[in-house]
Design a protein around this motif. Structure first.
Motif, PDB file in Angstrom:
ATOM      1  N   GLY A 185      -9.669 -31.837 -19.385  1.00  0.00           N
ATOM      2  CA  GLY A 185      -9.142 -30.998 -17.507  1.00  0.00           C
ATOM      3  C   GLY A 185     -10.105 -30.475 -17.369  1.00  0.00           C
ATOM      4  N   TYR A 186      -9.648 -30.471 -15.538  1.00  0.00           N
ATOM      5  CA  TYR A 186     -10.410 -29.872 -14.681  1.00  0.00           C
ATOM      6  C   TYR A 186     -10.038 -29.247 -13.556  1.00  0.00           C
ATOM      7  N   LYS A 187     -11.179 -27.564 -13.078  1.00  0.00           N
ATOM      8  CA  LYS A 187     -10.181 -26.910 -12.449  1.00  0.00           C
ATOM      9  C   LYS A 187     -10.682 -27.432 -10.945  1.00  0.00           C
ATOM     10  N   LEU A 188     -10.519 -26.590 -10.278  1.00  0.00           N
ATOM     11  CA  LEU A 188     -11.235 -26.881  -8.876  1.00  0.00           C
ATOM     12  C   LEU A 188     -10.869 -25.284  -8.063  1.00  0.00           C
ATOM     13  N   HIS A 189     -12.177 -24.521  -8.190  1.00  0.00           N
ATOM     14  CA  HIS A 189     -12.190 -23.016  -7.755  1.00  0.00           C
ATOM     15  C   HIS A 189     -10.620 -21.850  -8.610  1.00  0.00           C
ATOM     16  N   GLY A 190     -11.169 -22.755  -9.792  1.00  0.00           N
ATOM     17  CA  GLY A 190     -10.275 -21.852 -10.839  1.00  0.00           C
ATOM     18  C   GLY A 190      -8.452 -21.939 -10.283  1.00  0.00           C
TER      19      GLY A 190
END
Length: 206
Positions: A185-190
């Motif tokens: 999974g990935y997060k962009l700026h939280g």
């Protein structure tokens, strides 16, 4: 005795018409009541007027404060919208890019299996090393732009970040925690832009 001219001729007695008499009487009579000075406002009336003015001032002041507060709220919302647009404008692009990272990671893993010490192959070894460098560089670029891969193994399951695809026996792990990850999974700026596909530990049924 009657008035006489210096030469002895009697002078006529002056007579006045009714109109002349009224005109003369008007001139000598009292002034027009409309010309009299008006009486100033009483203290009570002035106090009442002052109270009304104070109420109007308070009302206008309160409206002005509300208008300022509304304007500040609009400014903050607009600023937040602009900041979010800057931060998350590449969100769709990042979703596509992490799929490329998945392919690169799987390819590097396959090359690593083929380049085992038991079966040395210089060409495969170089390919593996090159893919590893590309993968590391790609993750570095991701981090530079606020895109980070999740590492949830051992963490408690969170429906906002994870999607359960299977359950596994809790062998030495706390039930409800993540035992394995089938897709990163990935997060962009939280902010989660792709959920991690995970297997959650459960108590074994005997």
């Amino acid at each position: 005795s009657s008035l006489r001219h210096p030469k002895g001729t009697p002078l006529p007695f002056p007579t006045f018409t009714a109109a002349q008499q009224r005109s003369t009487g008007d001139e000598c009579g009292p002034e027009d009541p409309r010309d009299e000075p008006k009486h100033p406002l009483s203290d009570c009336a002035l106090e009442h007027k002052a109270i009304k003015l104070e109420e109007q001032v308070r009302d206008l002041t309160e409206r002005y404060r509300k208008a300022l507060a509304d304007s500040e709220n609009v400014r903050r919302r607009t600023q937040k919208f602009v900041e979010d647009a800057k931060l998350f404008g590449i969100q769709s692009f990042c979703r596509d890019l992490v799929e490329v990272a998945d392919i690169l990671e799987k390819t590097a893993e396959s090359a690593a299996e083929e380049a085992e010490p038991a079966n040395p192959n210089p060409t495969l070894q170089k390919i593996y090393e090159g893919l590893s460098l590309i993968e590391a560089k790609l993750q570095s670029v991701f981090a530079k732009h606020g895109l980070q891969k999740m590492s949830p193994v051992g963490d408690k399951y969170d429906p906002y970040d994870h999607e359960i695809v299977c359950h596994v026996p809790a062998e030495g792990m706390q039930p409800g925690t993540i035992a394995l990850v089938t897709q990163d999974g990935y997060k962009l700026h939280g902010r989660t832009i792709r959920h991690a596909l995970v297997g959650v530990a459960v108590e074994s049924q005997e």
